[in-house]
Design an enzyme around this catalytic site. Structure first.
Site, PDB file in Angstrom:
ATOM      1  CD  GLU A  49       0.304   3.783  -7.326  1.00  0.00           C
ATOM      2  OE1 GLU A  49       1.511   3.930  -7.093  1.00  0.00           O
ATOM      3  OE2 GLU A  49      -0.398   4.660  -7.879  1.00  0.00           O
ATOM      4  CG  MET A  50      -2.496  -0.987  -2.018  1.00  0.00           C
ATOM      5  SD  MET A  50      -3.636  -1.419  -3.354  1.00  0.00           S
ATOM      6  CE  MET A  50      -2.900  -2.929  -3.948  1.00  0.00           C
TER       7      MET A  50
END
Length: 204
Positions: free
Chosen positions: A132-133
Site C-alpha cells: 500500500e502507498m
C-alpha cells in the site's frame, strides 16, 4: 482471550519484514526499481538463497522458496483487506502517475475520518504480496484512553519525544514544552475531553 501478564516486550522499532518469493531476482528488481529499496549485505552463513534490502528505516528480507515455487498462493485480485505492507507518500498523484507509466495494476481507495481524508493505492509484488502507498499521516495518532502502554513516536523526532505516555494533560504539555527546541519540526498536542485521551500529530 489469552491474558499476557508482566507487561509488553521491551521493543524499540520495526527492523525488517521477511517475504517468501518464487524468484529472488524478480523480487529484487521490484523492491529496488519500483519501491526504491537498496540491496545490502546479507550474511554468507545462510544455507538458503535470499537477499536483503533496506530503505525508509525498515528492511525487506527476501527468502527463496526452497521446494516447489507453486506452494505460494497465486493472488490475482488486489484485495485492500488482505495482509499488506504500507508506505507513507508525499504526493499520491505522482505515485499513481508512475504506477500507470510502469503499467502496474493498482486499486485506489479513500478513507474519511472527521473531515480528514486518506488516499490509498494498493499493488501486488511479483508473488502477490500486497503493498500500500498512502498519506495516512493526514490522520493524527490518537491512543485509546483504555491503553496502558506508552506510544513511540517516529525516530526523526528528538529523543525527548520518543516516548509519549498517557500522563495527565498538564504533564503532557510540560513534556511538549521541554522538547520544543526542535528547529524543523512542528508539534501539536491537544487533549480530549475523555480522561487522559491525547491527540498528537507530527509534521516534519
Amino acid at each position: 482471550m489469552v491474558k499476557y501478564l508482566g507487561g509488553s516486550l521491551p521493543l524499540t522499532s520495526l527492523n525488517h519484514i521477511s517475504l517468501l518469493c518464487k524468484s529472488v531476482e524478480d523480487s529484487i528488481n521490484f523492491y529496488e526499481n519500483v519501491l526504491g529499496f537498496v540491496p545490502i549485505n546479507r550474511p554468507r552463513s545462510f544455507n538458503f538463497d535470499g537477499a536483503w534490502l533496506f530503505n525508509y528505516g525498515v528492511g525487506i528480507h527476501l527468502l527463496q522458496i526452497s521446494n516447489n515455487p507453486e506452494e505460494l498462493p497465486n493472488k490475482s485480485e488486489i484485495n485492500p483487506s488482505d495482509n499488506h505492507l504500507s508506505f507513507q507518500c508525499e504526493n499520491m498523484q505522482v505515485v499513481e502517475m508512475k504506477l500507470r507509466d510502469m503499467e502496474i495494476k493498482y486499486v485506489k481507495r479513500r478513507v474519511e475520518e472527521g473531515g480528514l481524508f486518506v488516499d490509498q493505492l494498493f499493488i501486488h509484488d511479483p508473488d502477490g504480496f500486497m503493498i500500500e502507498m498512502c498519506n495516512c499521516e493526514n490522520l493524527p495518532v490518537v491512543p485509546l484512553a483504555s491503553t496502558s502502554h506508552a506510544c513511540r513516536l517516529p525516530s526523526a523526532i528528538d529523543s525527548k519525544l520518543q516516548m509519549m505516555d498517557m500522563s495527565p494533560p498538564n504533564q503532557q504539555q510540560k513534556k511538549l514544552a521541554e522538547a520544543s527546541s526542535l528547529p524543523q519540526e512542528m508539534l501539536r498536542l491537544s487533549t480530549g475531553n475523555r480522561g487522559h485521551e491525547a491527540e498528537f500529530a507530527i509534521v516534519i
